[in-house]
Each structure stands twice: as structure tokens, then as C-alpha cells.
Scaffold this motif. Structure first.
Motif, PDB file in Angstrom:
ATOM      1  N   SER A 202     -19.024 -97.806 -61.124  1.00 30.80           N
ATOM      2  CA  SER A 202     -18.662 -97.295 -62.443  1.00 30.80           C
ATOM      3  C   SER A 202     -17.174 -96.988 -62.514  1.00 30.80           C
ATOM      4  CB  SER A 202     -19.483 -96.040 -62.762  1.00 30.80           C
ATOM      5  OG  SER A 202     -19.178 -95.560 -64.054  1.00 30.80           O
ATOM      6  N   GLN A 203     -16.644 -96.364 -61.463  1.00 32.05           N
ATOM      7  CA  GLN A 203     -15.218 -96.042 -61.446  1.00 32.05           C
ATOM      8  C   GLN A 203     -14.350 -97.302 -61.407  1.00 32.05           C
ATOM      9  OE1 GLN A 203     -15.354 -92.917 -62.640  1.00 32.05           O
ATOM     10  NE2 GLN A 203     -13.583 -92.466 -61.350  1.00 32.05           N
ATOM     11  N   LEU A 204     -14.889 -98.380 -60.866  1.00 31.29           N
ATOM     12  CA  LEU A 204     -14.176 -99.655 -60.881  1.00 31.29           C
ATOM     13  C   LEU A 204     -14.221-100.327 -62.253  1.00 31.29           C
ATOM     14  CD1 LEU A 204     -15.242-101.302 -57.492  1.00 31.29           C
ATOM     15  CD2 LEU A 204     -12.923-100.665 -58.165  1.00 31.29           C
ATOM     16  N   GLY A 205     -15.067 -99.808 -63.141  1.00 30.77           N
ATOM     17  CA  GLY A 205     -15.232-100.439 -64.448  1.00 30.77           C
ATOM     18  C   GLY A 205     -16.076-101.693 -64.395  1.00 30.77           C
ATOM     19  N   ALA A 206     -16.907-101.822 -63.345  1.00 30.45           N
ATOM     20  CA  ALA A 206     -17.682-103.053 -63.154  1.00 30.45           C
ATOM     21  C   ALA A 206     -19.042-103.033 -63.836  1.00 30.45           C
ATOM     22  CB  ALA A 206     -17.883-103.308 -61.663  1.00 30.45           C
ATOM     23  N   LEU A 207     -19.551-101.829 -64.190  1.00 28.93           N
ATOM     24  CA  LEU A 207     -20.915-101.718 -64.720  1.00 28.93           C
ATOM     25  C   LEU A 207     -20.939-101.743 -66.243  1.00 28.93           C
ATOM     26  CD1 LEU A 207     -22.446 -98.921 -62.456  1.00 28.93           C
ATOM     27  CD2 LEU A 207     -22.449-101.401 -62.109  1.00 28.93           C
ATOM     28  N   SER A 208     -22.000-102.330 -66.770  1.00 26.07           N
ATOM     29  CA  SER A 208     -22.245-102.222 -68.205  1.00 26.07           C
ATOM     30  C   SER A 208     -22.532-100.770 -68.559  1.00 26.07           C
ATOM     31  CB  SER A 208     -23.449-103.083 -68.607  1.00 26.07           C
ATOM     32  OG  SER A 208     -23.805-102.832 -69.959  1.00 26.07           O
ATOM     33  N   THR A 209     -22.032-100.356 -69.704  1.00 26.67           N
ATOM     34  CA  THR A 209     -22.242 -98.967 -70.146  1.00 26.67           C
ATOM     35  C   THR A 209     -23.227 -98.881 -71.300  1.00 26.67           C
ATOM     36  OG1 THR A 209     -20.297 -99.118 -71.598  1.00 26.67           O
ATOM     37  CG2 THR A 209     -19.950 -98.264 -69.371  1.00 26.67           C
ATOM     38  N   ARG A 210     -24.076 -99.867 -71.474  1.00 27.41           N
ATOM     39  CA  ARG A 210     -25.059 -99.867 -72.559  1.00 27.41           C
ATOM     40  C   ARG A 210     -26.236 -98.956 -72.211  1.00 27.41           C
ATOM     41  NH1 ARG A 210     -24.490-104.355 -76.156  1.00 27.41           N
ATOM     42  NH2 ARG A 210     -22.854-105.785 -75.482  1.00 27.41           N
ATOM     43  N   THR A 211     -25.959 -97.675 -72.069  1.00 28.47           N
ATOM     44  CA  THR A 211     -26.990 -96.738 -71.625  1.00 28.47           C
ATOM     45  C   THR A 211     -28.097 -96.544 -72.650  1.00 28.47           C
ATOM     46  OG1 THR A 211     -25.633 -94.911 -72.432  1.00 28.47           O
ATOM     47  CG2 THR A 211     -25.420 -95.489 -70.103  1.00 28.47           C
ATOM     48  N   THR A 212     -27.850 -96.851 -73.914  1.00 26.20           N
ATOM     49  CA  THR A 212     -28.887 -96.691 -74.943  1.00 26.20           C
ATOM     50  C   THR A 212     -29.773 -97.925 -75.072  1.00 26.20           C
ATOM     51  OG1 THR A 212     -27.398 -97.460 -76.690  1.00 26.20           O
ATOM     52  CG2 THR A 212     -27.440 -95.082 -76.234  1.00 26.20           C
ATOM     53  N   GLU A 213     -29.361 -99.034 -74.474  1.00 28.00           N
ATOM     54  CA  GLU A 213     -30.164-100.262 -74.550  1.00 28.00           C
ATOM     55  C   GLU A 213     -30.029-101.047 -73.244  1.00 28.00           C
ATOM     56  OE1 GLU A 213     -28.785-102.518 -77.902  1.00 28.00           O
ATOM     57  OE2 GLU A 213     -26.685-102.418 -77.279  1.00 28.00           O
ATOM     58  N   PRO A 214     -30.519-100.490 -72.146  1.00 34.39           N
ATOM     59  CA  PRO A 214     -30.328-101.136 -70.840  1.00 34.39           C
ATOM     60  C   PRO A 214     -30.881-102.552 -70.759  1.00 34.39           C
ATOM     61  CG  PRO A 214     -31.919 -99.325 -70.701  1.00 34.39           C
ATOM     62  CD  PRO A 214     -31.233 -99.206 -72.026  1.00 34.39           C
ATOM     63  N   ALA A 215     -31.977-102.827 -71.457  1.00 37.80           N
ATOM     64  CA  ALA A 215     -32.570-104.158 -71.376  1.00 37.80           C
ATOM     65  C   ALA A 215     -31.673-105.236 -71.979  1.00 37.80           C
ATOM     66  CB  ALA A 215     -33.932-104.181 -72.070  1.00 37.80           C
ATOM     67  N   ARG A 216     -30.628-104.816 -72.719  1.00 35.39           N
ATOM     68  CA  ARG A 216     -29.701-105.779 -73.311  1.00 35.39           C
ATOM     69  C   ARG A 216     -28.334-105.717 -72.635  1.00 35.39           C
ATOM     70  NH1 ARG A 216     -28.318-105.495 -78.665  1.00 35.39           N
ATOM     71  NH2 ARG A 216     -28.251-107.765 -78.742  1.00 35.39           N
ATOM     72  N   ALA A 217     -28.249-105.040 -71.498  1.00 35.76           N
ATOM     73  CA  ALA A 217     -26.948-104.763 -70.888  1.00 35.76           C
ATOM     74  C   ALA A 217     -26.360-105.963 -70.145  1.00 35.76           C
ATOM     75  CB  ALA A 217     -27.064-103.560 -69.957  1.00 35.76           C
TER      76      ALA A 217
END
Length: 407
Positions: A202-217
Motif C-alpha cells: 500500500s505504501q508503494l502505491g501498488a494496491l487498488s484502493t477500491r475498498t467499496t467494490e473489491p470484486a471490481r478492483a
């Protein structure tokens, strides 16, 4: 260049779509994502992942064995047993000194290492489990497979970050070619569903941040991609010399025909924009298999769903193939399994060649026009492919490409 191939006679898979090759393949064909909220990541900025929800290691392995193993070793052993059974191999009949195990693991295991580190920090050194080290070191997945199946040939781990699973298969191909082994159980296993991995990526900015719709991340090669999804899984392939497989009258799923590897020498975590290292790996794999770019009918892409990686890979594909054949990325459905990814994707490529069907890239809804790729999306696509390439790239500038052909 030697063009001797390895026969892929058995496949074992443990993924967020199911424990076993069939449920994983069937799930990939639906084009659905396995991402969901993850209680193990509660309170983290990114609190979702792709999880293997039905592992049930105590039942599949025995409670005592499951307790001794970290999750990455559990998954590797379950996948290895499936691969051996699928290949119709009998550990009581083979020459154990002529069987090898090569497992790719991208990181050390944090699952039970973190709680033990907390004990040390609190001064409770004598409460640290004596199983801490044998549970967590990367080569234990390979060692536990050898112990379980009585394998006495070379047994080790390889670590090339997110290319580890593909590198393991490439090393296995070389071992078979040189005559050291008759059979190699090769692949990768990893679980990065833990707070340390989540925080670091997360700190690298590598993860999707679509926490409200993970199935579409996770949405590889999509205009709106914003990062990958943490995942876990394993895939083990039973590889044999073709003459060894023929002597047993076993039909391979596919043949592993070529392997190419390179290093970007560009940046610790970012790929070069033109994808030069990926180009080198793909071209060497083609040379190794004695094939041309025109022979490739399908590409199983690394396709992480990060803005930089997908753009660099697309550029590399256009450089090697000019007009790339149909592309898919299973990370849309499975998320990023790090060290296991290359092995899972090689298994999916073998299944694609056997069934002549490319699974769709989950969540690929708005193609990025700058990438100029024919990404399979929405539904499976029938193809007529004699050969396919599976790409894996990782931190440290690691690149690995595998060429598979029909059996």
C-alpha cells in the motif's frame, strides 16, 4: 539451441476460485473476480484480498501436519498431491533419487512469523515457538513436498519476486534437459494476506484502493486500473521427459518448450517504460523453443492491473509481436499471488492449449486505447493455438517467459 521439451503430465492448483484444477479452471471461464473483504486485513488502508476460503488444511492433510505448516506450505503440498495423482504417478514406484522439487516463493512467510516477532519485542523470548523457523523459511514448501512423497532428488526454492513460479518451471525444464531427473514437481506457492504485506504494498502505491467494490478492483489493461489485489494460492506441475511420459502411456496437458529470463537493471520496483527486459525474456524463450513470434497464438500476460506494469508489458508485447495474438490476465479473477503467480498462469496456459479456449480477463470493461492489445474479456474465446507464451515479471527487474505448446 536445444528444443527438447518437458511434458506437463499433472497439474495441481489451489486458488481463490477453488481447491483443485477443475474448480479453478471453471471459475476462470466465468470471468468473475474472487476479491472480497478480508478480516485478516481489518483496519488496514486496503482491507480486501482474494482468499482461498475452502482450504481446510486439517482435513486435507491431517490436523498435526497442518499445525506444523505455514499456509504457503499447506497449499503447496495440497497442490503437489493433486499434480502427482493427475499425472498417475506412484511415489512407491518411481526412483526417488531421480525426482526433484523446485518451488518458487516470492517472500518469506509472515503468517506466523509476525506473532513470534511480537513476543521477542515484548521480551518473551522463551515463549517463541520452536516451529517458527521451519514454518516460515521459503524452502520449506519444497522440503515438505519431498518429505511427504519420499523424494530424494534435488529439492529447493527459487525466489525472483513475482516471477518466482515461472522461474521454478524454467529451472525444472533445464534440469530435465540435462538428464539429472526423470520427473520434477515444480511451481509456486504464496500467501500475502497479512498486515505487513498489505501495509508495504500500500505504501508503494501498488494496491487498488477500491475498498467499496473489491470484486471490481483488479482490472488488467483497463483504462481505470489503479493497482493489484493481494491474493494467495499455489500451482504445482508434474514435468517429465517426454520419453518417460510415453513409457507410462500418459497424455500430457501440454509441453513446456521454452524458457527465457532477463533483468531490467532499471529500478528496484518499476519496469522500464519500453519493457526492454520483458522483450529480452520473450525473445529468448522463443529462441529457446525454436519458434518465431508468428507461431504464438495466445499470450497469458503478467497483467497486474497497475498503471505502469500493464503499460510496459503492452509496449513489450507490441515490440515482440507487432500485432499480439489474444491476451488474457487471470489476475483479474485471482488477484496477485506473487511467487505463485507464474506457476498458476502457466497451468492456466496449459489448460488453454488443451481446451483451445482462452478465459476472459475479469473486470476488463473499458480497454485502454493506448495499449493496443486484443484483450479477451466478457466471455471465453475459442482459439486455434499451437503455442502460447506466459509472462511473469517481478521486483528487482526480474523477467521470466515460458513457451508452451500443444502435446
Amino acid at each position: 539451441m536445444s528444443t527438447s521439451a518437458a511434458a506437463i503430465t499433472g497439474i495441481g492448483m489451489v486458488t481463490p476460485l477453488g481447491v483443485g484444477t477443475k474448480p479453478t479452471w471453471d471459475g476462470l471461464l466465468t470471468g468473475r473476480s474472487a476479491a472480497q473483504s478480508d478480516s485478516a486485513l481489518q483496519g488496514m488502508p486496503v482491507d480486501f484480498s482474494c482468499q482461498v476460503c475452502d482450504l481446510d488444511a486439517p482435513r486435507r492433510l491431517t490436523p498435526r501436519l497442518a499445525l506444523r505448516l505455514d499456509r504457503f506450505s499447506q497449499m503447496a503440498l495440497i497442490a503437489a498431491r493433486e499434480a502427482v495423482a493427475d499425472a498417475q504417478l506412484d511415489s512407491e514406484q518411481w526412483d526417488a533419487t531421480r525426482v526433484a522439487v523446485v518451488i518458487g516463493v516470492g517472500t518469506t512467510s509472515f503468517e506466523r512469523l509476525l506473532p513470534e516477532a511480537v513476543k521477542v519485542s515484548a521480551g518473551r523470548v522463551r515463549s517463541v515457538s520452536p516451529l517458527m523457523i521451519p514454518r516460515s523459511i521459503p524452502n520449506l514448501a519444497a522440503g515438505e513436498i519431498a518429505l511427504d512423497l519420499g523424494i530424494r532428488g534435488p529439492t529447493f526454492a527459487v525466489s525472483t519476486a513475482c516471477a518466482s513460479g515461472a522461474t521454478a518451471l524454467g529451472v525444472a525444464l533445464l534440469m530435465l534437459r540435462c538428464g539429472q531427473c526423470d520427473i520434477v514437481l515444480a511451481g509456486g506457492s504464496e500467501s500475502v494476506r497479512n498486515p505487513i504485506s498489505s501495509a508495504g504494498f500500500s505504501q508503494l502505491g501498488a494496491l487498488s484502493t477500491r475498498t467499496t467494490e473489491p470484486a471490481r478492483a483488479s482490472r488488467p489493461f483497463d483504462t481505470h486500473r489503479d493497482g493489484f489485489v493481494l491474493s494467495e494460492g499455489a500451482a504445482i506441475l508434474a514435468l517429465e521427459r517426454p520419453d518417460h511420459a510415453r513409457a507410462r502411456s500418459v497424455r500430457p496437458w501440454a509441453l513446456l518448450h521454452g524458457y527465457g529470463a532477463s533483468c531490467d537493471a532499471h529500478h528496484p520496483t518499476a519496469p522500464p517504460p519500453e519493457g526492454r527486459g520483458a522483450v529480452d525474456a520473450m525473445r529468448w524463450a522463443l529462441h529457446d523453443a525454436d519458434l518465431s513470434a508468428a507461431d504464438i497464438g495466445h499470450i497469458n500476460a503478467h497483467g497486474t492491473s497497475t498503471p505502469l506494469n500493464d503499460a510496459a508489458e503492452a509496449q513489450a508485447l507490441r515490440t515482440v509481436f507487432t500485432e499480439p495474438p489474444p491476451v488474457t490476465s487471470v489476475k483479474g479473477a485471482l488477484g496477485h499471488t506473487i511467487g505463485a503467480a507464474g506457476a498458476i498462469e502457466a497451468a492456466a496456459t496449459a489448460l488453454t492449449l488443451r481446451h483451445q479456449t482462452v478465459p476472459p480477463t475479469a473486470n476488463h470493461e473499458d480497454p485502454d486505447p493506448a495499449l493496443c492489445l486484443d484483450v479477451v474479456a466478457g466471455a471465453p474465446r475459442a482459439v486455434r493455438a499451437r503455442a502460447a507464451i506466459s509472462n511473469s515479471f517481478g521486483f528487482g527487474g526480474q523477467n521470466a517467459s515460458l513457451i508452451l505448446t500443444t502435446a
